[in-house]
Enzyme design. Sequence first.
Site, PDB file in Angstrom:
ATOM      1  N   PHE A  44      54.004 -20.100  31.057  1.00 28.53           N
ATOM      2  CA  PHE A  44      54.397 -20.446  29.685  1.00 28.53           C
ATOM      3  C   PHE A  44      54.857 -19.240  28.882  1.00 28.53           C
ATOM      4  O   PHE A  44      55.564 -19.395  27.889  1.00 28.53           O
ATOM      5  CB  PHE A  44      53.274 -21.189  28.950  1.00 28.53           C
ATOM      6  CG  PHE A  44      51.917 -20.550  29.039  1.00 28.53           C
ATOM      7  CD1 PHE A  44      51.567 -19.472  28.246  1.00 28.53           C
ATOM      8  CD2 PHE A  44      50.975 -21.053  29.928  1.00 28.53           C
ATOM      9  CE1 PHE A  44      50.317 -18.897  28.326  1.00 28.53           C
ATOM     10  CE2 PHE A  44      49.712 -20.494  30.015  1.00 28.53           C
ATOM     11  CZ  PHE A  44      49.385 -19.407  29.212  1.00 28.53           C
ATOM     12  N   GLY A  47      58.711 -18.520  27.916  1.00 30.51           N
ATOM     13  CA  GLY A  47      59.392 -19.098  26.765  1.00 30.51           C
ATOM     14  C   GLY A  47      58.583 -19.087  25.480  1.00 30.51           C
ATOM     15  O   GLY A  47      59.076 -19.488  24.432  1.00 30.51           O
ATOM     16  N   HIS A  48      57.341 -18.614  25.521  1.00 33.86           N
ATOM     17  CA  HIS A  48      56.462 -18.686  24.336  1.00 33.86           C
ATOM     18  C   HIS A  48      55.744 -17.359  24.124  1.00 33.86           C
ATOM     19  O   HIS A  48      54.557 -17.256  24.426  1.00 33.86           O
ATOM     20  CB  HIS A  48      55.439 -19.801  24.529  1.00 33.86           C
ATOM     21  CG  HIS A  48      54.783 -20.255  23.266  1.00 33.86           C
ATOM     22  ND1 HIS A  48      53.642 -19.687  22.760  1.00 33.86           N
ATOM     23  CD2 HIS A  48      55.109 -21.237  22.398  1.00 33.86           C
ATOM     24  CE1 HIS A  48      53.276 -20.311  21.654  1.00 33.86           C
ATOM     25  NE2 HIS A  48      54.150 -21.254  21.418  1.00 33.86           N
ATOM     26  N   PHE A  49      56.231 -16.403  23.668  1.00 37.04           N
ATOM     27  CA  PHE A  49      57.604 -16.109  23.283  1.00 37.04           C
ATOM     28  C   PHE A  49      58.035 -14.910  24.107  1.00 37.04           C
ATOM     29  O   PHE A  49      57.217 -14.015  24.310  1.00 37.04           O
ATOM     30  CB  PHE A  49      57.682 -15.799  21.792  1.00 37.04           C
ATOM     31  CG  PHE A  49      57.175 -16.940  20.932  1.00 37.04           C
ATOM     32  CD1 PHE A  49      57.985 -18.035  20.670  1.00 37.04           C
ATOM     33  CD2 PHE A  49      55.890 -16.929  20.420  1.00 37.04           C
ATOM     34  CE1 PHE A  49      57.528 -19.080  19.870  1.00 37.04           C
ATOM     35  CE2 PHE A  49      55.429 -17.978  19.629  1.00 37.04           C
ATOM     36  CZ  PHE A  49      56.248 -19.056  19.355  1.00 37.04           C
ATOM     37  N   VAL A  54      52.470 -15.308  23.363  1.00 41.92           N
ATOM     38  CA  VAL A  54      51.294 -15.906  22.741  1.00 41.92           C
ATOM     39  C   VAL A  54      50.979 -17.194  23.503  1.00 41.92           C
ATOM     40  O   VAL A  54      51.875 -18.007  23.748  1.00 41.92           O
ATOM     41  CB  VAL A  54      51.560 -16.233  21.250  1.00 41.92           C
ATOM     42  CG1 VAL A  54      50.372 -16.957  20.630  1.00 41.92           C
ATOM     43  CG2 VAL A  54      51.879 -14.970  20.463  1.00 41.92           C
TER      44      VAL A  54
END
Length: 145
Positions: A44, A47-49, A54
């Site tokens: 994850f 893309g986050h971020f 985070v």
Amino acid sequence: MMDVNEIRQYLPHRYPFLLVDRIVEINLNDSIIAYKNVTINEPFFNGHFPNHPVMPGVLIIEAMAQAAGVLGFKSMDKKPEDGSIYYFVGADNARFKRPVVPGDRLQLEAKIIAEKRGIWKFECRATVDGQLACSATIMCADRKI
């Protein structure tokens, strides 16, 4: 104490969605303390971020629900292989107090506050180094599959 191999006996989740690495304390019909080691390799974070990784809040809640699921299964003396599944059916009063970032060890705590007709309610907390990251009341339902 339970390692990831034993945890996998009580949770149907697998990579990349198994979010509990170890159980350090379990008191049947009462409470559990577990943890998730958060690394930059988590999918994850792409893309986050990308420039400020985070852990998504919904995954922190899911990690707490998985810890609660282990507590529920162990308290009922059941496993998914017995034809039972523990559905995450609700979260109330979710609050996020600090970001969870790569390198953190996310401690997951769940305490049973009610059980009625297969619906379990847990008071949950996630902390990092003693600082509250997230809290929520989580509900799970034990159902036959």
